[in-house]
Design an enzyme around this catalytic site. Structure first.
Site, short mmCIF file in Angstrom:
data_model
loop_
_atom_site.label_atom_id
_atom_site.label_comp_id
_atom_site.label_asym_id
_atom_site.label_seq_id
_atom_site.Cartn_x
_atom_site.Cartn_y
_atom_site.Cartn_z
N HIS A 60 0.85 -1.20 0.00
CA HIS A 60 0.00 0.00 0.00
C HIS A 60 0.89 1.25 0.00
O HIS A 60 0.67 2.19 -0.77
CB HIS A 60 -0.92 -0.02 1.22
CG HIS A 60 -1.64 1.28 1.47
ND1 HIS A 60 -2.55 1.81 0.58
CD2 HIS A 60 -1.58 2.16 2.51
CE1 HIS A 60 -3.02 2.95 1.05
NE2 HIS A 60 -2.45 3.20 2.23
N GLU A 88 -0.03 7.19 12.48
CA GLU A 88 -1.28 6.59 12.94
C GLU A 88 -1.06 5.15 13.38
O GLU A 88 -1.69 4.69 14.32
CB GLU A 88 -2.31 6.66 11.80
CG GLU A 88 -3.74 6.63 12.32
CD GLU A 88 -4.75 6.45 11.19
OE1 GLU A 88 -4.38 6.67 10.01
OE2 GLU A 88 -5.89 6.10 11.50
N ASP A 89 -0.19 4.44 12.68
CA ASP A 89 -0.13 2.99 12.87
C ASP A 89 1.05 2.47 13.68
O ASP A 89 1.06 1.30 14.06
CB ASP A 89 -0.15 2.28 11.51
CG ASP A 89 -1.53 2.39 10.86
OD1 ASP A 89 -2.47 2.77 11.58
OD2 ASP A 89 -1.66 2.11 9.66
N ASP A 283 -21.25 5.76 -29.06
CA ASP A 283 -20.95 5.60 -30.48
C ASP A 283 -19.94 6.61 -30.98
O ASP A 283 -19.34 6.42 -32.03
CB ASP A 283 -22.23 5.66 -31.31
CG ASP A 283 -22.74 4.25 -31.56
OD1 ASP A 283 -22.23 3.33 -30.90
OD2 ASP A 283 -23.62 4.09 -32.42
MN MN Z 1 -2.91 4.72 3.74
#
Ligand code: MN
Length: 742
Positions: A60, A88-89, A283
């Site tokens: 990611h 954040e992680d 078309d």
């Molecule tokens: Mn992310």
């Protein structure tokens, strides 16, 4: 960098070498080693972590970085792309840690992305939703995003992040969450990409959202496209070949002649909004010719028009006259083989790049208002980013300074229903309340910001969620004037307070009149009823309502006596005791007081304390001489009912003697008040024998004093003098000494 890292260069993992290659194509001066450091940092930190669909989390991060390199951003943006999920992680990781490792600029961008990712309310699953269907003002939301981001590059990273999340959305097991994210993407992030001119991201975000939100329509359009695809491809390649040959024989250098992809979502939108059939939209065959110079564009244009017959009215020269967002291209429609309409776009490589990936130099924040302050700032921001990317210089401070300049005047906050309210910077929760709903604001009893109760002087910050708590008996106080910053809130609060104050005055005024009426034995309920009071109100200039009248009495603008006199004049009969029908005593009418009658002994009745000038009656007691009552005295009336024969009519002539009467003065408390009153009374040549003070509410004080007077005229004189004081609300003679005890 550790020496061993250098050896990794030849053995860079495929994703990393792809990022580095792309970055070098866009910018040969880019800092490869810093990008490599960032990669290894996250490769280590996210080792073993997988996303919901089972793919490595690192994938990611590298996909986001790849997208950013395609956009041609500066090195720090690419590095921030790799690091965008770290704050954040990764437990315990701080912005300062990142700054130490990768520089303050990168740390700022990552922090901005984290702020945006964690903005908005959390749903049941604990995930943040920026957007729900009820949102009404996307432009305000974009402003909020810019203000919170504080740096355009934050939004570029966020868009790249969202794009990869949408590309892999099927990996989310919860269908409902898929829809929530797709909805947010379609409503917020695709328009944001359009705002920044990154059409390629915009179209892809739209198509990906469309597939999630309207799977059936999406599949239908896809199958329609597939059904006609083979035939179209054949036809298209014939046209492309023909066009290429014509360009070549005319000596026009071209890079590409391609069929133009059509986006499912835009086909769907056209079908829905213009009520067209799929065929009518699809078309159309569209090709794009990409050449090297502006002159070549016009040359190619001439060749196309020579090859196929142009259709009148479908030629647009956006090279000479670019669209407000900077878009440049030549558009034309011609009649192709088999009478098929053919759309042709002609542009240079640079124009194509700008159209697909956004041209930082052309960012306009406000559509169609190129001259605005914001648009100019955004454009110079874009120029700086483009230059920084090419020269590999740091521009963090500048990027932030411009956005900070743009948004320091405003602050954007959410309502509980996710509407965005724009307020001047420095606004408090009180300003918010009055901006949202004046009637609710006047009943405000508390405010929650992000779920926590806060004081009313709390200054709002971007992206906070503000919730108003009301109570039916709550109301603004004088303190609120200090808390409010906006003129709207201030004027509403002041108006309310003035009205409220007037109500207090009216209450005081009414109470005074009630007492005065009672002292005359007039029933206040009856005499102050609307029908009775109306003529009195009308008799005063400029007085419109009962409260008006009462307030003016309280403020001393109208004397209480004058009101009561007018009531008495109109309704003198209402509850005044009927005059005592004096039966003639043993020697007819009697006169007391005066010179000739000095020898007759009498006493003033304590219940009504008559003085010369009052209407009085005499009562012959058993062994205590004569008692004089006021004619309206209730005790006298009771006695009269029992023994009328003991009463006689009498008048009371003034003499040199003085008699004590009680006066009650209701006034606004202030220093020196009592001294002023006593001085005024002394000037009327009289003594004060007793003073009682009693504080009422609202800074009002009641003064009861006993003064010695010669007669009723003297007493009225003193009352008139006291009534003239600005701080005196009412002044009147107390009916009886007994009642003053209460
Ligand atoms: Mn992310």
């Amino acid at each position: 960098m550790e020496p061993s890292d250098l050896h990794l260069q030849d053995r860079d993992p495929p994703d990393l070498s792809e990022i580095i290659e792309l970055a070098l194509i866009k910018n040969p001066a880019c800092s490869v080693s810093r990008i490599r450091d960032a990669y290894h940092y996250v490769a280590h930190a996210f080792a073993g972590r997988r996303r919901e669909d089972g793919t490595p989390y690192l994938k990611h991060l590298t996909e986001v970085a790849k997208k950013l390199t395609e956009l041609g951003v500066d090195d720090n943006s690419i590095i921030a792309g790799l690091l965008h999920d770290t704050l954040e992680d990764i437990k315990g990781l701080t912005k300062e840690d990142l700054a130490k490792e990768f520089g303050a600029d990168v740390a700022e961008i990552v922090e901005g992305v984290t702020k945006i990712t964690t903005m908005g309310p959390e749903d049941e699953a604990g995930e943040h939703i920026l957007m729900v269907d009820t949102i009404r003002n996307i432009k305000a939301l974009h402003k909020l995003l810019l203000a919170v981001a504080g740096d355009i590059r934050v939004l570029l990273v966020k868009l790249a992040d969202r794009l990869h999340n949408m590309r892999t959305i099927s990996g989310k097991k919860d269908k409902n969450r898929q829809r929530v994210i797709a909805n947010e993407t379609l409503l917020v992030f695709a328009p944001l990409a359009a705002r920044l001119g990154i059409w390629q991201i915009k179209s892809e975000l739209e198509d990906l959202s469309f597939e999630v939100l309207h799977p059936e329509e999406s599949k239908r359009i896809e199958s329609l496209i597939n059904q006609t695809e083979a035939e179209r491809k054949k036809e298209l390649s014939a046209i492309i070949l023909e066009t290429k040959e014509a360009l070549e024989s005319a000596g026009v250098k071209y890079f590409q002649v391609t069929g133009r992809p059509k986006h499912k979502f835009s086909i769907f939108n056209k079908m829905a909004s213009q009520h067209l059939k799929f065929e009518e939209i699809y078309d159309l065959i569209a090709i794009r010719i990409i050449v090297d110079t502006n002159a070549a564009c016009y040359h190619a244009f001439g060749i196309v028009h020579g090859l196929y017959a142009p259709i009148q009215g479908f030629f647009f020269d956006y090279i000479a006259k670019p669209k407000p967002n900077g878009y440049q291209s030549i558009h034309t429609k011609v009649t192709g083989p088999h009478n098929r309409t053919l759309e042709v776009q002609i542009r240079t490589q640079e124009m194509h790049q700008n159209a697909e990936f956004g041209n930082a130099a052309h960012w306009t924040y406000k559509e169609g208002s190129e001259g605005s302050k914001e648009a100019k700032s955004m454009r110079s921001l874009g120029n700086q980013l483009a230059a920084a990317s090419a020269e590999n210089t740091e521009i963090g401070d500048f990027m932030r300074a411009v956005l900070t300049d743009l948004f320091t005047d405003q602050v954007f906050v959410f309502t509980p229903r996710h509407d965005i309210i724009e307020l001047p910077a420095g606004s408090t929760v009180i300003d918010f309340a009055f901006k949202v709903h004046t009637e609710l604001a006047l009943k405000l009893s508390g405010v929650k910001v992000d779920g926590k109760l806060v004081p009313f002087n709390t200054v709002l910050q971007n992206a906070q969620r503000v919730e108003l708590i009301t109570r039916s008996d709550a109301e603004p106080t004088h303190e609120w004037v200090k808390y409010a910053k906006s003129s709207h809130a201030l004027s509403r609060i002041r108006t309310y307070l003035r009205k409220k104050e007037r109500e207090v005055w009216a209450k005081i005024g009414r109470a005074s009149i009630v007492r005065e009426l009672e002292s005359f034995h007039l029933d206040p309920q009856v005499n102050l009823s609307p029908s009775k009071l109306d003529p009195i109100i009308k008799s005063y200039d400029g007085v419109k309502t009962a409260d008006d009248l009462y307030a003016r009495v309280a403020e001393g603008l109208i004397s209480i006596q004058s009101v009561v006199q007018r009531i008495r004049a109109l309704y003198s009969v209402s509850k005044e005791p009927t005059p005592i029908p004096v039966s003639v005593g043993f020697d007819g009418t009697m006169e007391i007081g005066g010179k000739e009658n000095k020898s007759i002994e009498f006493k003033r009745a304590k219940c009504c304390l008559p003085i010369p000038g009052d209407e009085v009656v005499g009562y012959i007691t058993r062994g205590n001489g004569i008692r004089v009552h006021r004619r309206i005295c209730p005790s006298a009336q009771a006695l009269l009912a029992a023994e009328p024969e003991r009463f006689f009519a009498t008048t009371w002539q003034p003499s040199d003697a003085v008699y004590g009467v009680s006066l009650r003065i209701r006034c606004i408390n202030r220093s020196g008040l009592l001294a002023d009153i006593t001085t005024a009374i002394a000037a009327k040549k009289t003594n004060i024998s007793n003073v009682k003070l009693r504080a009422g509410g609202d800074a009002v004080v009641d003064i009861t004093l006993t003064v010695d007077v010669k007669d009723a005229t003297h007493a009225n004189d003193i009352i008139a003098k006291l009534s003239g004081f600005a701080s005196v609300i009412s002044a009147y003679r107390v009916f009886s000494s007994i009642s003053t005890v209460a």
